[in-house]
Write a protein that holds these residues in place. Structure first.
Motif, short mmCIF file in Angstrom:
data_model
loop_
_atom_site.label_atom_id
_atom_site.label_comp_id
_atom_site.label_asym_id
_atom_site.label_seq_id
_atom_site.Cartn_x
_atom_site.Cartn_y
_atom_site.Cartn_z
N PRO A 49 34.89 43.72 47.47
CA PRO A 49 34.16 43.45 46.23
C PRO A 49 34.45 44.54 45.20
O PRO A 49 34.59 45.71 45.55
N SER A 50 34.55 44.12 43.95
CA SER A 50 34.99 45.02 42.90
C SER A 50 33.83 45.72 42.20
O SER A 50 32.74 45.16 42.08
N ILE A 51 34.11 46.90 41.70
CA ILE A 51 33.14 47.61 40.85
C ILE A 51 32.80 46.76 39.63
O ILE A 51 31.68 46.80 39.12
N ALA A 52 33.77 45.97 39.20
CA ALA A 52 33.55 45.12 38.03
C ALA A 52 32.39 44.16 38.25
O ALA A 52 31.76 43.69 37.30
N SER A 53 32.07 43.86 39.53
CA SER A 53 30.97 42.93 39.83
C SER A 53 29.62 43.49 39.38
O SER A 53 28.66 42.74 39.21
N THR A 54 29.55 44.80 39.21
CA THR A 54 28.30 45.41 38.76
C THR A 54 28.06 45.13 37.27
O THR A 54 26.97 45.32 36.75
N PHE A 55 29.11 44.69 36.61
CA PHE A 55 29.03 44.44 35.17
C PHE A 55 29.11 42.97 34.81
O PHE A 55 28.62 42.55 33.79
N ALA A 56 29.82 42.19 35.63
CA ALA A 56 30.10 40.81 35.25
C ALA A 56 29.87 39.90 36.44
O ALA A 56 30.52 40.03 37.48
N HIS A 89 27.52 41.61 46.88
CA HIS A 89 26.10 41.32 47.09
C HIS A 89 25.23 42.55 46.97
O HIS A 89 24.11 42.58 47.42
N THR A 90 25.81 43.61 46.42
CA THR A 90 25.03 44.81 46.12
C THR A 90 25.75 45.53 44.99
O THR A 90 26.82 45.10 44.56
N ARG A 91 25.15 46.63 44.51
CA ARG A 91 25.80 47.36 43.42
C ARG A 91 26.97 48.18 43.99
O ARG A 91 26.79 48.98 44.90
N ILE A 92 28.14 47.96 43.42
CA ILE A 92 29.34 48.69 43.85
C ILE A 92 29.68 49.69 42.75
O ILE A 92 29.60 49.36 41.57
N GLY A 93 30.07 50.88 43.15
CA GLY A 93 30.40 51.88 42.12
C GLY A 93 31.52 52.80 42.54
O GLY A 93 32.05 52.71 43.64
N TRP A 94 31.88 53.67 41.63
CA TRP A 94 32.90 54.68 41.90
C TRP A 94 32.37 55.68 42.92
O TRP A 94 31.27 56.21 42.77
N PHE A 95 33.16 55.97 43.91
CA PHE A 95 32.85 57.02 44.89
C PHE A 95 34.09 57.88 44.95
O PHE A 95 35.21 57.35 45.05
N ARG A 96 33.90 59.17 44.90
CA ARG A 96 35.01 60.13 44.91
C ARG A 96 36.31 59.58 45.52
O ARG A 96 36.40 59.42 46.73
N SER A 97 37.25 59.30 44.69
CA SER A 97 38.61 58.79 44.95
C SER A 97 38.66 57.27 45.17
O SER A 97 39.73 56.70 45.33
N VAL A 98 37.51 56.60 45.18
CA VAL A 98 37.39 55.14 45.01
C VAL A 98 38.29 54.37 45.98
O VAL A 98 38.29 54.66 47.17
N SER A 99 39.03 53.39 45.47
CA SER A 99 39.81 52.49 46.34
C SER A 99 40.94 53.20 47.07
O SER A 99 41.55 52.64 47.98
N ASN A 100 41.24 54.42 46.65
CA ASN A 100 42.28 55.16 47.37
C ASN A 100 41.90 55.42 48.83
O ASN A 100 42.78 55.62 49.67
#
Ligand code: FES
Ligand code: FES
Lengths: 150, 772
Positions: free
Chosen positions: B490-497, B532-543
């Protein structure tokens, strides 16, 4: 009315005697050096010293501290030059710094109890204090440095 | 769904905001710093130097103006503004230090002042994406050099000598021919009247004359205060008449308050009021989740009161979110074709013709940031004015959002940035500050909102959850001829759109489409996944999931073909070259121009070779020990790590040694780079060993450090050695440091565990897997 001493000063509390000492210190007295990290004695951020023992202020009630001497980070040394504080600065321990008051109080209590702790004893004694930034290597080095003279 | 169509301010998304010189200039004319003599200078927006960065494309771009950043008092004290947030990287020291270096200021006579949130004045303040040094090395040098030049011009005029004959040295300007000297304080008033040299004409110092930069001899400015308890974090702000609030939030993301019974709460000594907090519908962006606030005379009473609340919630659309079922969904999606996001050659045909195909499927769960300081903020709203004190990574965005949420003009909002007790991306989202603002507005008094640890873990913007599936096709000789990597998360973008099912370019660009391997048939796919929940940036993210998958797969191929993992890695990286990403529609590249920041496999190879050399790759280790290696480019830096593990016969895992090599281009403070890499090893070990947030019936099942453990000192690596690659030249662009240390750690650890035990871990966290 609960009476206790914090950093040498008399304090009175006539509110809820079960109030965790952490919030009495921070919100009612205004000494904000002692930090909140978990509220469940799991992280050590709130560590203060009561009668030479490191205790977690988040699960110690004000009434538990009645009649006792509480030392917070602000009272550890008048100019901030306790050997542990000096060692901390020499080793550049902190990253964000939030856990560090608790770490320093824990380390100070350790050295009172055991002035020359071994590598394993340091790790054991400091294992209740979480540092999410991960300064552990330096914490260990700084405690060692403080124990050998800064 | 194109994320760029979303109108809200999307932190970290490239908005390509144009730099608007005219309005900014006219606004800046009126600015001045209080309490010191302010050097007057026109505003220069675009730094010019040997390389370009993406700084100008960040919201509000860059401001290069000594008036904004430097003031000099008559007593010579130089005050330098830190406009980025300090969360442990050392940036509050490093950026002012760059100014001081060029200014020839004596650091002991420099004071650092934290900027409030004002991006029109200071330029972009989003402290995220490992960008601060990368975007500000040159602008800060130019600011310092401008101010220095003006001081020199003022002194030359005073003495009636050509400006070329005078020189600023260590807080004074000297005319060596006559032996005359004037201190910065004595010159400040005159210097302020000087016109400012153009950026192009500025003479920057020769790096060989640097006193501070690149040396690592200056401690962080807050060091003393941190050790005495005097440093101020978000929760340490106290205002007269301030009330303390703790909030019960909907346990399921997107849930709503139905009703509450405050009777028991109001009986708690110290509790004064119970009230509803407004929430926003899912997906709620950075807005508050809503709930019930308990207002009290201290935090302890508010927590106790909150625990006594009886609340009925409507759980809403995410009430069935279940981590076990969701993992199966992701795995199913990863086994089917998905949206193709990079395609070279013909993977399908190459996999069919391959002598053998090796398949690896790697699972990484959600994790919570759990910064040591849980979210906390103080707000004081009076009429149409608001002042906020908060540990935020996004002071400018917070100001915008507070203004929008309260319906007042942005100029009426002051956001004071405290120290951050850790951030790791969580504090890029200012929902906690908005809660404080809403409550203060309603109560008419200053309010502090304190999140408990349970609030933090249960209502985080979590790191995504992912399945990465890689199929590698080998020919008869063992050479990899095909590589298909499917990434489902799930994408971080889902928290916005609402309705987002694909990852955004900035997520695909973190270790998927920027794969550096020299393989003829290479394809990357992104099958769908809903959040199905809030997804966000976490230190180094998808890396994190990408490096875990790719670098585990390299070791799996090495094992299958009987090769040394390091040799295999170098073979896959291939020849020294600039990777051609022309087949990728939006390569993102961390927002940086590819010319300045290409994927340079020579640099990637070099960190592998360096760490192998320094870390003693191939050295013999005791029984039960093993070595693992991994490399990853992220935030345009190159990092390779070797981990040594020991696994005893009960499956207990320890880490005797970590070695990491980092090439982050030109750097400012190697001592802080070292501390970031040491910390990244701990964070990498935390997430690999323990980190997991799971859902059942839509609710997070963890809450505190007992069920969401993080690494403690007794489990931490015995030693982490850090090797920093010196920049090829002073013009080598600086790159990220705060985040890139994390991604290679977990795969190096996993590969080491395989070397020690023969067990291949493909799902994080390791948990009890070694005990079986
Ligand atoms: S706050 Fe007391 S131990 Fe964590
Ligand atoms: S220094 Fe940040 S938590 Fe320890």
């Amino acid at each position: 009315m609960v009476k206790l001493k914090i950093n040498g000063q008399e304090q009175n509390w006539d509110g809820d005697p079960d109030l965790p000492l952490l919030w009495f210190i921070r919100d009612e007295i205004g000494l904000t050096g002692t930090k909140f990290g978990c509220g469940q004695a799991l992280c050590g951020s709130c560590t203060v010293i009561i009668d030479k023992q490191a205790v977690r202020a988040c699960i110690t009630s004000v009434s538990d501290a009645a009649g006792r001497e509480v030392t917070t980070i602000e009272g550890l040394h008048p100019t901030g030059d306790h050997p542990v504080q000096k060692a901390w600065r020499q080793v550049n321990v902190p990253q964000c710094g939030y856990c560090q008051a608790g770490q320093i109080m824990q380390a100070a209590a350790l050295l009172t109890d055991n002035p020359k702790p071994s590598h394993d004893q340091i790790r054991e004694a400091m294992s209740g204090n979480i540092c999410r930034c991960g300064c552990y290597q330096r914490i260990e080095n700084a405690v060692h440095l403080a124990s050998t003279g800064v | 769904m194109n994320i760029l169509t979303n109108p809200s301010r999307l932190r970290g998304f490239e908005k390509h905001i144009k730099i608007e010189n005219v309005s900014r200039r006219s606004i800046l004319k009126t600015l001045g710093l209080a309490g010191g003599f302010v050097l007057a200078a026109p505003v220069m927006i675009r730094p010019s130097f040997a390389y370009e960065t993406g700084a100008g494309k960040m919201p509000h771009g860059v401001v290069v103006d000594p008036r904004v950043f430097v003031s000099i008092a008559p007593d010579g004290i130089v005050t330098i503004i830190a406009h980025r947030s300090e969360m442990g990287t050392g940036v509050r020291t490093s950026l002012p230090l760059i100014v001081a270096e060029e200014l020839e200021a004596d650091w002991s006579r420099v004071r650092v002042q934290q900027a409030h949130g004002d991006e029109v004045k200071f330029g972009n303040q989003d402290t995220d994406g490992s960008r601060s040094t990368r975007h500000y090395l040159i602008p800060m040098r130019q600011i310092g050099a401008s101010a220095r030049t003006m001081l020199e011009q003022a002194a030359a005029k005073r003495w009636g000598v050509p400006a070329g004959e005078v020189k600023a040295v260590n807080h004074e300007v000297v005319h060596s021919a006559s032996g005359r000297k004037l201190g910065f304080g004595e010159l400040a008033a005159d210097a302020a009247k000087e016109s400012v040299p153009s950026v192009e004409g500025l003479k920057l110092k020769n790096p060989k004359d640097f006193r501070y930069l690149g040396k690592g001899e200056i401690g962080i400015v807050d060091l003393h205060d941190i050790t005495t308890g005097a440093a101020h974090y978000g929760g340490d702000v106290r205002l007269p008449g301030m009330k303390y609030a703790v909030i019960a939030r909907p346990p399921v993301t997107g849930g709503k308050l139905v009703s509450f019974d405050p009777a028991d709460t109001l009986k708690v000594s110290g509790v004064e009021k119970v009230m509803e907090v407004k929430g926003w519908p899912w997906p709620s962006k950075f807005q508050p989740l809503g709930g019930v606030a308990v207002i009290a005379r201290n935090t302890g009473a508010a927590i106790k009161g909150c625990n006594a609340l009886k609340v009925t919630w409507d759980d809403g659309a995410n009430a069935k979110y279940d981590s076990v079922a969701y993992r199966a969904e992701l795995e199913a999606a990863a086994r089917k074709p998905g949206l193709i996001v990079r395609k070279e050659g013909d993977v399908e045909a190459a996999l069919k013709s391959a002598d053998r195909v090796i398949v690896g499927e790697y699972y990484l769960p959600h994790f919570a940031h759990a910064s040591m300081e849980p979210p906390v903020a103080v707000a004081n709203v009076k009429g149409d004015k608001a002042e906020v004190w908060a540990p935020v990574q996004s002071p400018g965005g917070t100001r915008e959002d507070v203004a929008k949420t309260l319906g007042i003009p942005e100029e009426n909002v002051t956001v004071n940035v405290t120290l951050l007790g850790g951030g790791f991306g969580r504090k890029s989202k200012c929902d906690f500050a908005l809660e404080a603002a809403l409550l203060s507005k309603e109560l008419g008094v200053p309010v502090k909102v304190q999140w408990t640890r349970e609030d933090d873990v249960r209502h985080d913007f979590l790191h995504t959850v992912s399945v990465e599936r890689i199929e590698a096709g080998l020919d008869k000789s063992g050479k990899v001829i095909a590589w298909r990597h499917r990434s489902v998360a799930p994408s971080i973008a889902s928290t916005f759109a609402a309705g987002t099912v694909h990852q955004a370019p900035f997520e695909l660009g973190m270790g998927l489409i920027d794969n550096p391997f020299e393989i003829a048939n290479l394809q990357c796919e992104n099958p769908e996944a809903a959040a199905h929940t809030r997804i966000g940036w976490f230190r180094s993210v998808s890396n994190i999931p990408r490096a875990f998958a790719v670098q585990s797969m390299v070791a799996e191929i090495a094992q299958a073909t009987n090769r040394d993992p390091k040799d295999m890695l170098l073979e896959l990286i291939g020849s020294p070259r600039i990777v051609n990403l022309s087949s990728v529609k939006d390569p993102w590249n961390y927002g940086e121009p590819y010319d300045s920041y290409p994927i340079d496999t020579a640099r990637l190879r070099k960190v592998v070779e360096l760490v192998a050399d320094k870390g003693g790759w191939g050295r013999s280790v005791p029984k039960g020990h093993g070595l693992g290696i991994a490399v990853h480019r992220s935030f345009v830096s190159y990092i390779a790590t070797i981990v040594e593990v020991a696994v005893d016969d009960k499956g207990k895992l320890t880490v005797p040694r970590v070695d990491t090599a980092i090439d982050c281009g030109t750097y400012v403070n190697p001592e802080r780079i070292q501390s970031q890499i040491e910390g990244a090893a701990i964070m990498g070990l935390s997430l690999a060993k323990h980190g997991e947030v799971t859902f059942k019936d839509g609710k997070v099942q963890q809450g505190n450090f007992d069920d969401y453990p993080v690494i403690r000192i007794d489990e931490s690596p015995a030693v982490t050695n850090v090797y920093i690659v010196p920049p090829a030249s002073p013009d080598t662009p600086p790159s990220g440091v705060g985040e890139p240390g994390v991604p290679p750690f977990a795969p190096a650890l996993i590969n080491a565990i395989f070397a020690a035990t023969g067990k291949r871990i493909r799902a994080m966290p390791i948990g009890k897997q070694l005990e079986a």
